[in-house]
Design an enzyme around this catalytic site. Structure first.
Site, PDB file in Angstrom:
ATOM      1  N   ASP A 391       0.795  -1.230   0.000  1.00 23.84           N
ATOM      2  CA  ASP A 391       0.000   0.000   0.000  1.00 23.84           C
ATOM      3  C   ASP A 391       0.829   1.282   0.000  1.00 23.84           C
ATOM      4  O   ASP A 391       0.279   2.354  -0.239  1.00 23.84           O
ATOM      5  CB  ASP A 391      -1.029  -0.033   1.127  1.00 23.84           C
ATOM      6  N   TYR A 482      -9.489  -0.013   2.273  1.00 23.35           N
ATOM      7  CA  TYR A 482      -9.161  -0.173   3.682  1.00 23.35           C
ATOM      8  C   TYR A 482      -8.842   1.115   4.401  1.00 23.35           C
ATOM      9  O   TYR A 482      -8.261   2.030   3.820  1.00 23.35           O
ATOM     10  CB  TYR A 482      -7.962  -1.107   3.856  1.00 23.35           C
TER      11      TYR A 482
END
Ligand code: NAG
Ligand code: NAG
Ligand code: NAG
Ligand code: NAG
Ligand code: CU
Length: 776
Positions: A391, A482
């Protein structure tokens, strides 16, 4: 509701028996300290890890775009195609530790600041992504643009082959015509199956959307795009359709892009014609239609679930009744709290980083920072089977934004802005970092001396109890589906807890019957794909300097005999077997917690013991399940053990590089190369550790994953660092003695009065500031 003000009267605790009273119970109510700003303090030094300024970013941008730079850049980048050269972003380059230490510990000069810039060079004969370092800053005649190679160990320095580079708008635009044409050819079928079709992003008949995953390449020699369709909504993560299109998209010339195939109904079709044949033969069905509505996927209250008794009352709150007990230098991003001090820094890719962490004036860590969040999925559909995310690829700094006071952080928390470069400009995300002190929810220490006999008087002759609290620094990065909550807690006893939690949406897969081994069905047509989250952190311990060792104290069972137990002969006994790690290593926590891991200094405490800090595993300390997956091979080595210990080098500041995800077989940065048998005894060492979770998905992940469950933590605590526990100097405590008279109690309150005050909590929405842009 915009301006509702909730009044909360916090009365003095009436724990004493009638006739007893705390000194200030009767005092006039006053305002509580919760909303008082933190006192300011002046950092001992100008923050050498500070983010480069918006003016520096703009000046670097201008320098890169000067014809004399020879970079031949297209500006603005959104007008560029993938065969142009343009700036992807500018960020702050890590300041070398070797330059910082003489500065913060002595009279060394303030280290020069450098920017790093990523330039997508699609216009080169061999198209690449290339990183540069630009400095010293501010831009002057001495400022140079150099290739940034020294922090990457893969062999190609800051060069990433085109196929592996970030999949941005121009790349998307280049593969879009093929996707649109393939989907248009099948529009009649997708309409019958899903009630939707895709004719291209801009086509108004389009009523499907799609997602794609990483890695898009294996070694940079080719690229593949795995597209999964969804129903479009802000909650599309939960509305996957069983329809996949896989494209081969090597290089920069779209005439070489081809369809690899179509996947649905657990079947692979290499051509549209073959797919149509199967469809016409009645072999393609959609037995679990995805609902088009998405209310069920929204994080709103669900009336149909009813109410719970008393739940209409305001929930308990953590408030700083006595006022803030920490100080901040907002210019240098420096904090002091209960003996702790540290500097904060922020980068576009990594978000918050902490430096020079000291307790009572002595250094514990040089750096504590998140390095990467890996997520690897499982499944038998093209996307779930191959997805691995890093990420930082998307940028934790860029993806962090507003925290809701009273919910994400307590009411009255100090909210700091965070910013990141966005082209020539700098974007400001107000209230993206919060700092607050909170109650632990349990005492730090207590003891009651029990008196003789079961029911005499109060049951004790004296009782000591100490309040526990911690200063938290927190931010939440929403990376696509997320929401990662990062929390660093500095405890009053000298320990530090690092926690990470995940909420937000599952990246779900379409449901069908045979998928149980990859996760449960969680909605009508949605399966919760099993996945691992591994969040890698760096803890560069400098316990009382840089001469540190990594000690492993194993708890072993040994055979022992004792002369006073002749009848036992040899019997089992526990024993501590301590040894120092000799060379760099990746290692895992011992089974059953039967080992202690301590960073020891070369100094001793009053008892002759080596002063150190120990690493105490917390909740869900895990590493990647599948070490040999082709999708997480050499670019994810940092996620494959609980811990790793390496020597500190200016050339090894990061565990990963932000575009490494697309190079599993030919990494730009190979963490495993850090382990080249260098000595780690009495040396400057870094500990890398992993938090995370094996995300066994469940229907309770709908609508979103819960922070309570999806959490992981670790604690660093003094281990013979001091001569005694660090509570004796705390005044927030009680010492209670029973007197001569059985009924008499004497309270020692150590001069810390109780609060008797009113709080006017304010609805956070009235305070939230819009995103800003710093124009230079
Ligand atoms: C500059 O880049 C463009 C693509 O944006 C390319 O067509 C041109 O040939 C390049 N010029 C030079 C001198 O390399
Ligand atoms: C989804 O499932 C529920 C429960 O089985 C059912 O009542 C509902 O009709 C389904 N909705 C759709 C759109 O299939
Ligand atoms: C940091 O140290 C490395 C290795 O010695 C060196 O190559 C690099 O130029 C230094 N960076 C800066 C910004 O001085
Ligand atoms: C934080 O950002 C807001 C909005 O851009 C701005 O008005 C404010 O001045 C910033 N605060 C600080 C301390 O820079
Ligand atoms: Cu998850």
């Amino acid at each position: 509701m915009h301006t509702s003000v909730v009044s909360l009267l916090v009365a003095a605790v009436g724990a004493a028996r009638p006739g007893q009273s705390f000194e200030n119970t009767r005092r006039q109510a006053r305002s509580c300290g919760t909303y008082e700003p933190a006192a300011s303090v002046t950092a001992p030094k100008v923050n050498p890890w500070a983010q480069i300024t918006p003016a520096d970013t703009a000046a670097v941008w201008d320098l890169l775009h000067r014809p004399s730079s020879g970079l031949n850049l297209t500006d603005p980048p959104f007008t560029a195609s993938q065969t142009d050269n343009y700036v992807a972003f500018i960020d702050t380059l890590h300041t070398n530790k070797s330059a910082v230490l003489p500065y913060i510990d002595g009279n060394g000069p303030q280290p020069a600041k450098y920017a790093r810039a990523v330039i997508f060079e699609g216009g080169k004969t061999v198209p690449v992504s290339q990183e540069y370092m630009i400095g010293p800053l501010p831009v002057s005649r001495n400022t140079k643009i150099q290739k940034l190679d020294y922090i990457f160990n893969g062999g190609k320095g800051g060069t990433v082959p085109f196929n592996a580079r970030f999949f941005d708008g121009p790349r998307d635009a280049a593969s879009e015509p093929l996707l649109a044409s393939v989907m248009t050819e099948m529009a009649d079928i997708t309409t019958e199956l899903f009630g939707g079709a895709y004719y291209g992003q801009e086509d108004e008949r389009t009523d499907l959307t799609y997602t794609f995953d990483t890695p898009v390449s294996s070694d940079g020699s080719s690229a593949v795009r795995i597209v999964m369709f969804r129903y479009p909504s802000e909650f599309e993560f939960l509305q996957p359709l069983d329809f996949y299109v896989i494209l081969d998209i090597p290089g920069t010339d779209p005439s070489h892009y081809t369809l690899r195939g179509i996947v649905t109904n657990e079947k692979f079709f290499p051509t549209v014609a073959k797919f149509r044949e199967a469809y016409d033969a009645g072999q393609i069905v959609n037995p679990y239609p995805q609902p088009r509505d998405y209310e069920w996927a929204q994080l709103t209250r669900k009336e149909e679930m009813g109410t719970r008794p008393l739940e209409n009352k305001l929930a308990p709150q953590s408030v700083e009744l006595g006022g803030k007990r920490y100080k901040i230098d907002t210019k240098e991003n420096y904090v002091e709290y209960m003996g702790w001090s540290f500097y904060m820094s922020w980068t576009r890719q990594l978000g918050l980083m902490l430096f020079d962490i000291k307790f009572k004036g002595e250094r514990v860590m040089y750096e504590l920072s998140m390095q990467e969040a890996t997520a690897q999925y499982a499944g038998n559909t093209p996307k779930a089977a191959s997805t691995v995310y890093h990420d930082t690829h998307y940028g934790f700094g860029a993806m962090s934004a507003v925290l809701v006071e009273g919910f994400d952080c307590p009411f009255g928390a100090t909210l700091l802005n965070a910013s990141y470069s966005d082209g020539r400009q700098t974007t400001v995300k107000p209230q993206a970092i919060c700092i607050f002190e909170a109650d632990y929810g349990f005492p730090l220490a207590r003891h009651r001396t029990s008196s003789f006999g079961p029911f005499q008087g109060y049951g004790f002759s004296n009782l000591g109890v100490v309040k526990a609290s911690a200063l938290h620094v927190r931010h939440i990065a929403t990376v696509g589906n997320y929401d990662y909550l990062f929390d660093y807690a500095f405890n009053v006893d000298g320990s530090i807890e690092v926690g990470v939690r995940a909420s937000g949406y599952l990246q779900a897969s379409p449901y069908y019957k045979t998928q149980g081994r990859f996760g449960p069905r969680v909605h009508n047509a949605t399966q919760g794909s099993y996945h691992d989250h591994v969040v890698t952190f760096k803890a560069d311990f400098d316990v009382l300097g840089t001469k540190n060792s990594f000690q492993v104290t194993e708890l072993k069972t040994v055979k022992q005999s004792q002369p006073w137990f002749p009848e036992l002969g040899l019997f089992d006994q526990m024993e501590l077997q301590a040894s120092n790690l000799k060379v760099e290593k990746q290692l895992n926590f011992a089974e059953n917690g039967q080992a202690m891991y301590t960073i020891i200094s070369d100094k001793t405490n009053a008892w002759g013991e080596k002063r150190g800090y120990r690493i105490t595993p917390g909740h869900s300390n895990i590493y990647l399940t599948s070490p040999n997956s082709p999708f997480s091979r050499k670019q994810s080595e940092f996620s494959k053990s609980h811990l790793a210990v390496t020597r500190v080098h200016d050339t090894e500041p990061y565990a990963n590089s932000w575009q490494n995800i697309n190079l599993p077989e030919a990494p730009q940065q190979d963490f495993s190369k850090f382990f080249n048998d260098e000595k780690v005894e009495d040396e400057d060492i870094t500990v890398w550790f992993n938090l995370g979770m094996h995300h066994f998905t469940r229907s309770e992940d709908i609508p979103v994953t819960l922070f309570t469950e999806a959490s992981s933590s670790i604690v660093f605590a003094p281990q013979n660092f001091f001569d005694r526990a660090q509570e004796g100097d705390l005044q927030n405590r009680r010492w209670i003695e029973t007197g001569e008279d059985e009924d008499e109690l004497n309270f020692e309150t150590y001069g810390v009065p109780l609060a008797n005050c009113a709080i006017n909590l304010r609805e956070p929405v009235t305070e939230i500031l819009p995103w800003g842009r710093i124009q230079v």
